[in-house]
Design an enzyme around this catalytic site. Structure first.
Site, short mmCIF file in Angstrom:
data_model
loop_
_atom_site.label_atom_id
_atom_site.label_comp_id
_atom_site.label_asym_id
_atom_site.label_seq_id
_atom_site.Cartn_x
_atom_site.Cartn_y
_atom_site.Cartn_z
CG HIS A 90 -1.83 -1.13 1.31
ND1 HIS A 90 -2.42 -1.52 2.49
CD2 HIS A 90 -2.27 -2.00 0.37
CE1 HIS A 90 -3.18 -2.60 2.26
NE2 HIS A 90 -3.11 -2.91 0.98
CE LYS B 143 2.35 3.80 5.47
NZ LYS B 143 2.04 2.84 4.40
CE1 TYR C 77 -0.23 0.23 10.76
CE2 TYR C 77 0.29 2.11 9.38
CZ TYR C 77 -0.54 1.05 9.71
OH TYR C 77 -1.69 0.83 8.97
CG ASP D 253 -4.56 -5.62 0.19
OD1 ASP D 253 -4.92 -4.44 -0.08
OD2 ASP D 253 -3.98 -5.94 1.23
C1 LIG Z 1 -5.08 2.69 6.67
C2 LIG Z 1 -6.35 3.16 7.31
C3 LIG Z 1 -7.54 2.46 7.17
N1 LIG Z 1 -8.68 2.91 7.76
C4 LIG Z 1 -9.90 2.12 7.61
C5 LIG Z 1 -10.31 1.88 6.17
C6 LIG Z 1 -10.94 0.51 6.20
O1 LIG Z 1 -12.33 0.62 6.49
C7 LIG Z 1 -10.27 -0.20 7.36
C8 LIG Z 1 -9.21 -1.20 6.93
O2 LIG Z 1 -8.34 -0.53 6.03
P1 LIG Z 1 -7.30 -1.36 5.19
O3 LIG Z 1 -7.92 -2.65 4.71
O4 LIG Z 1 -6.73 -0.41 4.14
O5 LIG Z 1 -6.19 -1.70 6.27
P2 LIG Z 1 -4.73 -2.29 5.97
O6 LIG Z 1 -4.83 -3.33 4.89
O7 LIG Z 1 -4.14 -2.65 7.27
O8 LIG Z 1 -3.97 -1.04 5.35
C9 LIG Z 1 -2.69 -0.66 5.82
O9 LIG Z 1 -1.82 -1.67 5.43
C10 LIG Z 1 -0.50 -1.36 5.11
C11 LIG Z 1 0.40 -2.33 5.83
C12 LIG Z 1 -0.05 0.02 5.26
O10 LIG Z 1 1.15 0.29 5.29
C13 LIG Z 1 -1.02 1.11 5.31
O11 LIG Z 1 -0.82 1.85 6.49
C14 LIG Z 1 -2.43 0.71 5.25
O12 LIG Z 1 -2.79 0.74 3.88
O13 LIG Z 1 -9.63 0.83 8.14
C15 LIG Z 1 -8.70 4.07 8.51
O14 LIG Z 1 -9.77 4.46 9.04
N2 LIG Z 1 -7.56 4.80 8.64
C16 LIG Z 1 -6.37 4.39 8.08
O15 LIG Z 1 -5.33 5.08 8.25
#
Ligand SMILES: Cc1cn([C@H]2C[C@H](O)[C@@H](COP(=O)(O)OP(=O)(O)O[C@H]3O[C@H](C)C(=O)[C@H](O)[C@H]3O)O2)c(=O)[nH]c1=O
Length: 183
Positions: free
Chosen positions: A61, A71, A130, A166
């Site tokens: 991401h 980060k 993080y 993803d």
């Molecule tokens: C990233 C983020 C997400 N969200 C909400 C949006 C979605 O409803 C839920 C899950 O989000 P997501 O599936 O994008 O979460 P990750 O797959 O852990 O995403 C992260 O994964 C990789 C490892 C990264 O480096 C990034 O920080 C980030 O993209 O959290 C938020 O409310 N705030 C945020 O800052």
């Protein structure tokens, strides 16, 4: 606190001082004064925490400029294979993949500058904590698919658990053509 170079500009591993006694241990996971003394002046504005069961891969991401995020990442429980790709236009190490195992035993962290795609594999059930240098900006989110053939990343997991989102991320090649449009 030890700061270890990785051979990629700005990307460093941080090994904090850990004070153990018969109760357990204490460690500072972020101290702005000590970070600045070590040349790390990144200002952080948001802390995130995610829990991943063993076998999960999150990523790769990024957020596009002007919301690109540096980060400071760590595993406060468990063990993850943290993985970054340098996607900084004009970087000598553009497209280079770097991986680092972050564990609750080593208490190590990775400082990932803005301009990298980031992800990790949960090698055990893990809590990932993080700091980010820019706020979440959903409309500026982007990514690269975890199994891109050109990057050929070994996540240490045969069939990872990944999100629906993803599973639809573009290849590195398609990402680059799109990135040139939005940069
Ligand atoms: C990233 C983020 C997400 N969200 C909400 C949006 C979605 O409803 C839920 C899950 O989000 P997501 O599936 O994008 O979460 P990750 O797959 O852990 O995403 C992260 O994964 C990789 C490892 C990264 O480096 C990034 O920080 C980030 O993209 O959290 C938020 O409310 N705030 C945020 O800052």
């Amino acid at each position: 606190m030890e700061v270890k170079e990785t051979g990629i500009e700005g990307l460093v591993e941080i090994i904090p001082a850990v004070f153990s006694d018969d109760r357990g241990f204490f460690t500072e996971i972020y101290n702005r004064q000590n970070f600045v003394k070590s040349g790390i002046t990144t200002e952080f504005v948001q802390d995130n925490l995610s829990y991943s069961v063993k076998g999960v891969v999150r990523g790769l991401h990024l957020q596009y400029p002007p919301h690109a995020q540096a980060k400071l990442v760590r595993a406060v429980k468990g063990r993850v294979l943290d993985t970054v790709v340098d996607i900084r236009p004009g970087s000598d190490t553009f497209g280079k993949v770097f991986q680092c195992e972050l564990t609750d035993k080593k208490n190590n962290a990775l400082l990932v500058p803005a301009g990298f795609a980031h992800g990790f594999a949960a090698l055990e059930d893990s809590i990932f904590l993080y700091k980010c240098s820019s706020h979440y900006a959903h409309e500026f989110e982007g990514g690269i698919c975890w199994n891109d053939p050109e990057l050929a990343i070994n996540w240490g997991i045969e069939k990872p658990i990944i999100s629906e989102k993803d599973s639809k991320l573009p290849s590195f090649k398609d990402f680059q053509s799109n990135f040139n449009k939005v940069s």
